[in-house]
Write a protein that holds these residues in place. Structure first.
Motif, mmCIF file in Angstrom:
data_model
loop_
_atom_site.group_PDB
_atom_site.id
_atom_site.type_symbol
_atom_site.label_atom_id
_atom_site.label_comp_id
_atom_site.label_asym_id
_atom_site.label_seq_id
_atom_site.Cartn_x
_atom_site.Cartn_y
_atom_site.Cartn_z
ATOM 1 N N PHE A 175 -1.461 -15.917 -0.965
ATOM 2 C CA PHE A 175 -2.314 -15.340 -1.997
ATOM 3 C C PHE A 175 -2.239 -16.100 -3.318
ATOM 4 C CE2 PHE A 175 -1.921 -11.142 0.381
ATOM 5 C CZ PHE A 175 -3.225 -11.205 0.857
ATOM 6 N N GLY A 176 -1.285 -17.003 -3.443
ATOM 7 C CA GLY A 176 -1.244 -17.838 -4.634
ATOM 8 C C GLY A 176 -0.560 -17.209 -5.830
ATOM 9 N N PHE A 177 0.361 -16.281 -5.596
ATOM 10 C CA PHE A 177 1.128 -15.724 -6.714
ATOM 11 C C PHE A 177 2.459 -15.185 -6.195
ATOM 12 C CE2 PHE A 177 -1.355 -12.077 -5.172
ATOM 13 C CZ PHE A 177 -0.388 -11.097 -5.044
ATOM 14 N N SER A 178 3.386 -15.093 -7.116
ATOM 15 C CA SER A 178 4.636 -14.387 -6.867
ATOM 16 C C SER A 178 4.744 -13.269 -7.888
ATOM 17 C CB SER A 178 5.838 -15.337 -6.971
ATOM 18 O OG SER A 178 5.875 -15.946 -8.249
ATOM 19 N N VAL A 179 5.670 -12.350 -7.672
ATOM 20 C CA VAL A 179 5.771 -11.152 -8.504
ATOM 21 C C VAL A 179 7.116 -11.109 -9.196
ATOM 22 C CG1 VAL A 179 5.697 -8.629 -8.518
ATOM 23 C CG2 VAL A 179 4.222 -9.899 -6.952
ATOM 24 N N THR A 180 7.087 -10.857 -10.503
ATOM 25 C CA THR A 180 8.316 -10.584 -11.250
ATOM 26 C C THR A 180 8.264 -9.143 -11.739
ATOM 27 O OG1 THR A 180 7.379 -11.297 -13.365
ATOM 28 C CG2 THR A 180 8.437 -12.982 -11.999
ATOM 29 N N HIS A 181 9.427 -8.563 -11.986
ATOM 30 C CA HIS A 181 9.444 -7.176 -12.449
ATOM 31 C C HIS A 181 10.694 -6.915 -13.271
ATOM 32 C CE1 HIS A 181 12.110 -6.879 -8.991
ATOM 33 N NE2 HIS A 181 12.465 -5.658 -9.375
ATOM 34 N N GLU A 182 10.555 -5.943 -14.163
ATOM 35 C CA GLU A 182 11.689 -5.528 -14.988
ATOM 36 C C GLU A 182 12.333 -4.279 -14.405
ATOM 37 O OE1 GLU A 182 10.261 -4.970 -18.920
ATOM 38 O OE2 GLU A 182 10.061 -7.111 -19.350
ATOM 39 N N HIS A 183 11.474 -3.342 -13.994
ATOM 40 C CA HIS A 183 11.965 -2.101 -13.408
ATOM 41 C C HIS A 183 10.866 -1.559 -12.515
ATOM 42 C CE1 HIS A 183 9.410 -0.173 -16.433
ATOM 43 N NE2 HIS A 183 10.003 -0.935 -17.334
ATOM 44 N N GLN A 184 11.133 -0.462 -11.847
ATOM 45 C CA GLN A 184 10.177 0.114 -10.902
ATOM 46 C C GLN A 184 8.829 0.360 -11.570
ATOM 47 O OE1 GLN A 184 11.507 3.302 -8.283
ATOM 48 N NE2 GLN A 184 9.642 4.445 -8.741
ATOM 49 N N GLY A 185 7.780 -0.156 -10.938
ATOM 50 C CA GLY A 185 6.429 0.079 -11.417
ATOM 51 C C GLY A 185 5.914 -0.919 -12.420
ATOM 52 N N SER A 186 6.766 -1.801 -12.938
ATOM 53 C CA SER A 186 6.330 -2.796 -13.923
ATOM 54 C C SER A 186 6.376 -4.177 -13.276
ATOM 55 C CB SER A 186 7.223 -2.761 -15.165
ATOM 56 O OG SER A 186 7.125 -1.512 -15.808
ATOM 57 N N PHE A 187 5.211 -4.712 -12.945
ATOM 58 C CA PHE A 187 5.116 -5.976 -12.223
ATOM 59 C C PHE A 187 4.182 -6.932 -12.959
ATOM 60 C CE2 PHE A 187 5.755 -2.595 -9.060
ATOM 61 C CZ PHE A 187 6.948 -3.024 -8.468
ATOM 62 N N TRP A 188 4.565 -8.210 -12.960
ATOM 63 C CA TRP A 188 3.732 -9.277 -13.519
ATOM 64 C C TRP A 188 3.584 -10.370 -12.478
ATOM 65 C CZ3 TRP A 188 6.820 -6.206 -16.345
ATOM 66 C CH2 TRP A 188 6.266 -5.628 -17.494
ATOM 67 N N GLY A 194 -3.126 -7.927 4.872
ATOM 68 C CA GLY A 194 -3.704 -8.908 5.779
ATOM 69 C C GLY A 194 -4.167 -10.148 5.043
ATOM 70 N N GLU A 195 -5.383 -10.588 5.338
ATOM 71 C CA GLU A 195 -5.887 -11.838 4.791
ATOM 72 C C GLU A 195 -6.580 -11.681 3.443
ATOM 73 O OE1 GLU A 195 -5.274 -14.850 6.288
ATOM 74 O OE2 GLU A 195 -3.974 -13.524 7.460
ATOM 75 N N GLN A 196 -6.841 -10.452 3.007
ATOM 76 C CA GLN A 196 -7.542 -10.224 1.748
ATOM 77 C C GLN A 196 -6.883 -9.075 0.990
ATOM 78 O OE1 GLN A 196 -11.918 -10.193 2.091
ATOM 79 N NE2 GLN A 196 -11.660 -10.614 4.271
ATOM 80 N N VAL A 197 -6.910 -9.170 -0.326
ATOM 81 C CA VAL A 197 -6.360 -8.096 -1.143
ATOM 82 C C VAL A 197 -7.152 -8.027 -2.445
ATOM 83 C CG1 VAL A 197 -4.639 -9.561 -2.313
ATOM 84 C CG2 VAL A 197 -4.215 -7.097 -2.052
ATOM 85 N N THR A 198 -7.328 -6.820 -2.950
ATOM 86 C CA THR A 198 -8.031 -6.622 -4.220
ATOM 87 C C THR A 198 -7.051 -6.048 -5.228
ATOM 88 O OG1 THR A 198 -10.102 -6.198 -3.040
ATOM 89 C CG2 THR A 198 -10.009 -5.551 -5.361
ATOM 90 N N LEU A 199 -6.880 -6.752 -6.343
ATOM 91 C CA LEU A 199 -5.899 -6.373 -7.360
ATOM 92 C C LEU A 199 -6.605 -5.963 -8.646
ATOM 93 C CD1 LEU A 199 -3.310 -9.304 -7.032
ATOM 94 C CD2 LEU A 199 -3.413 -7.180 -5.705
ATOM 95 N N LEU A 200 -6.088 -4.918 -9.277
ATOM 96 C CA LEU A 200 -6.470 -4.589 -10.642
ATOM 97 C C LEU A 200 -5.374 -5.147 -11.536
ATOM 98 C CD1 LEU A 200 -8.356 -3.058 -12.628
ATOM 99 C CD2 LEU A 200 -6.809 -1.111 -12.389
ATOM 100 N N VAL A 201 -5.762 -6.059 -12.442
ATOM 101 C CA VAL A 201 -4.788 -6.738 -13.283
ATOM 102 C C VAL A 201 -5.267 -6.720 -14.725
ATOM 103 C CG1 VAL A 201 -4.031 -8.253 -11.402
ATOM 104 C CG2 VAL A 201 -5.869 -9.003 -12.934
ATOM 105 N N ALA A 202 -4.338 -6.981 -15.640
ATOM 106 C CA ALA A 202 -4.655 -7.086 -17.061
ATOM 107 C C ALA A 202 -3.863 -8.238 -17.647
ATOM 108 C CB ALA A 202 -4.339 -5.791 -17.800
ATOM 109 N N GLY A 203 -4.571 -9.190 -18.283
ATOM 110 C CA GLY A 203 -3.902 -10.300 -18.930
ATOM 111 C C GLY A 203 -3.168 -9.854 -20.178
ATOM 112 N N PRO A 204 -2.286 -10.704 -20.703
ATOM 113 C CA PRO A 204 -1.498 -10.324 -21.886
ATOM 114 C C PRO A 204 -2.355 -9.935 -23.079
ATOM 115 C CG PRO A 204 -0.610 -12.316 -20.866
ATOM 116 C CD PRO A 204 -1.902 -12.031 -20.176
ATOM 117 N N GLY A 257 -0.032 -14.748 -16.411
ATOM 118 C CA GLY A 257 0.812 -13.713 -16.996
ATOM 119 C C GLY A 257 0.267 -12.314 -16.859
ATOM 120 N N ALA A 258 -0.616 -12.079 -15.866
ATOM 121 C CA ALA A 258 -1.275 -10.777 -15.730
ATOM 122 C C ALA A 258 -0.295 -9.705 -15.267
ATOM 123 C CB ALA A 258 -2.431 -10.874 -14.745
ATOM 124 N N ARG A 259 -0.496 -8.517 -15.785
ATOM 125 C CA ARG A 259 0.232 -7.355 -15.305
ATOM 126 C C ARG A 259 -0.526 -6.758 -14.125
ATOM 127 N NH1 ARG A 259 2.705 -2.292 -18.747
ATOM 128 N NH2 ARG A 259 3.360 -1.044 -16.967
#
Length: 490
Positions: A168-181, A225-235, A198-200
């Motif tokens: 998918f072309g990204f990895s995920v970082t997080h500080e605590h449960q529910g907070s992912f960038w 699977g092969e497709q995913v739809t994300l809701l994201v917000a840039g900084p 840097g999208a959340r």
């Protein structure tokens, strides 16, 4: 007591938004976190607060709305106990200033109700308490109260990502449960789909990540699977929403590289009618809907791009998803010989049902570029010199079709032109995925025969077409058959 009396004397039109009590707890990640600091733009008592309401299939939001007599303000006159409206803090006497990203204080009650209905299963309301509203109105006069809105390009994004050889072309970082960038891979699938650096991460396939652990999120992404739809917000979106006190709510989102979308069909009745049959039947999830069938070849519906099995979601821009068959038919007949129908095919129906958003929110989405670095434009034109061999295109066939386009917020129609000097012919050389042209059914190779009723027959029409694109919409094209010759990318 005076405020209560004022409500009793309000205009008699009362709109009810019922609610299905089976609805679960609303998503806390999309709720407003109160932060009243000295740098706030609005005084605390007069600053709008936000209520993100949601409903289940067949239910509604759980409040009643009416318009004050002699005023443009819209008053919440009753809130049903145990509903989404009550849980999200909507109170009797609140005045509605905004619906999603639209300021509505001076709009007619019918228009406000239409915006709420068109929002589908989720709606974001900006409201202010009645007493604070009256105090601000006495101080400011008849001017509109300040209601925060997000500008084009500074909104959460709904991005559809298709997995490639790099994932998918990204990895995920997080500080605590529910907070992912998200950390993007340069040139990867996520970057190409419009995910900003840097999208959340807010939602995956329409479901919040606020309660997920990192392992649960990884499992959900793997299950996509092969497709995913994300809701994201840039900084920058996060920061602006924080300053304005707005939640990062899904109904504010703009679509980027979506796999499908709604289509607006403009029909003009011919001697044999519109050429389609409207039938009420059960669709996805067993819900009743109005479906279009028996599209007669060569008649207006067919020429406008209607496909058998399309579901009707709006007539003249007004949602009909909550209406029965007879009332929907009446809405169509009331338009006379010209009617605009907004439809979704089965694929689009499944997609918007999954992300829990109305397709009408994306009817005029700005055309997304192929990558964040590419430019966004209305349409471009290229002139091709004839090669040495015979390049004369065959004459346009008798079977042609009409197509009317409306620009998105970015001003674009979402296609590019190619002119072949030896034709002479103007053809569509590129269609932006998810853009206005794509939603209207234009495809690469379509020949343009007429523009706004005027025939096109030479290179000079390229400049004229650019001028028409800046004129009052819609841009109405008469299209011939697709050219047998392909066009190279730009």
């Amino acid at each position: 007591m005076e405020a209560a009396a004022g409500l009793q004397e309000a205009a008699p039109v009362t709109l009810k938004f019922d609610f299905n009590p089976k609805l679960g707890i609303d998503n806390p990640v999309l709720s407003l976190a109160e932060d009243h600091g000295p740098s706030d733009v609005w005084l605390c008592r007069e600053r709008p607060r936000f209520c993100l309401l949601s409903k289940e299939e067949g239910g509604s939001f759980g409040f009643h709305l009416q318009q004050e007599l002699g005023r443009a303000s819209h008053v919440v006159c009753r809130v049903e106990p145990g509903t989404s409206a009550q849980r999200q803090g909507l109170r009797e006497g609140d005045r509605i200033l905004g619906v999603n990203n639209h300021t509505v204080e001076h709009e007619a009650l019918e228009v406000v109700a239409r915006r709420i209905r068109a929002s589908g299963p989720r709606v974001l309301l900006a409201v202010v308490a009645g007493q604070a509203h009256d105090t601000a109105r006495a101080r400011q006069g008849d001017g509109a109260l300040l209601c925060p809105t997000l500008g084009p390009g500074v909104r959460p994004r709904l991005c559809h990502i298709v997995r490639d050889e790099g994932g998918f072309g990204f990895s995920v970082t997080h500080e605590h449960q529910g907070s992912f960038w998200l950390v993007l891979s340069p040139g990867g699938a996520a970057e190409r789909a419009g995910v900003p650096p840097g999208a959340r991460l807010l939602e995956v396939n329409g479901l919040s990540v606020e309660q997920l652990t990192h392992s649960q999120l990884s499992r959900r992404l793997w299950q996509s699977g092969e497709q995913v739809t994300l809701l994201v917000a840039g900084p920058e979106v996060e920061e602006q929403c924080r300053q304005l006190g707005m939640p990062l709510a899904a109904p504010l989102a703009e679509g980027w590289a979506l796999p499908t979308g709604p289509r607006c069909l403009h029909l003009e009745k011919g001697p044999q009618g519109f050429g389609f049959l409207l039938r009420e039947e059960k669709g996805l999830g067993g819900r009743l809907g109005q479906f279009l069938w028996e599209v007669d070849p060569g008649l207006p519906a067919d020429k406008a791009g209607m496909q058998a099995g399309d579901r009707l979601v709006a007539v003249a821009g007004e949602s009909v998803e909550e209406l029965g068959h007879e009332e929907t038919v009446s809405r169509i007949r009331a338009q006379g010989s010209r009617v605009a129908l907004t439809v979704v095919d089965p694929e689009a129906d499944r997609f918007f049902r999954m992300v829990r958003l109305s397709p009408l929110l994306f009817l005029e989405s700005a055309e997304a570029p192929a990558s964040p670095q590419s430019t966004r434009s209305a349409f471009g034109a290229e002139t091709e010199d004839p090669p040495g061999e015979d390049t004369t295109l065959p004459p346009a066939p008798r079977g042609s079709r009409q197509c009317c386009l409306y620009p998105g917020p970015g001003g674009g129609y979402g296609f590019r032109l190619s002119y072949v000097a030896s034709g002479p012919r103007l053809s569509i050389s590129q269609v932006m995925p998810g853009g206005s042209a794509d939603r209207a059914g234009l495809q690469r190779g379509d020949e343009i025969l007429e523009v706004n009723g005027r025939p096109v027959d030479g290179e000079q029409d390229v400049d004229r077409l650019h001028q028409l694109a800046e004129a009052e919409p819609p841009l109405c094209l008469k299209l011939g058959a697709r050219s047998p010759r392909g066009w190279s990318g730009l």
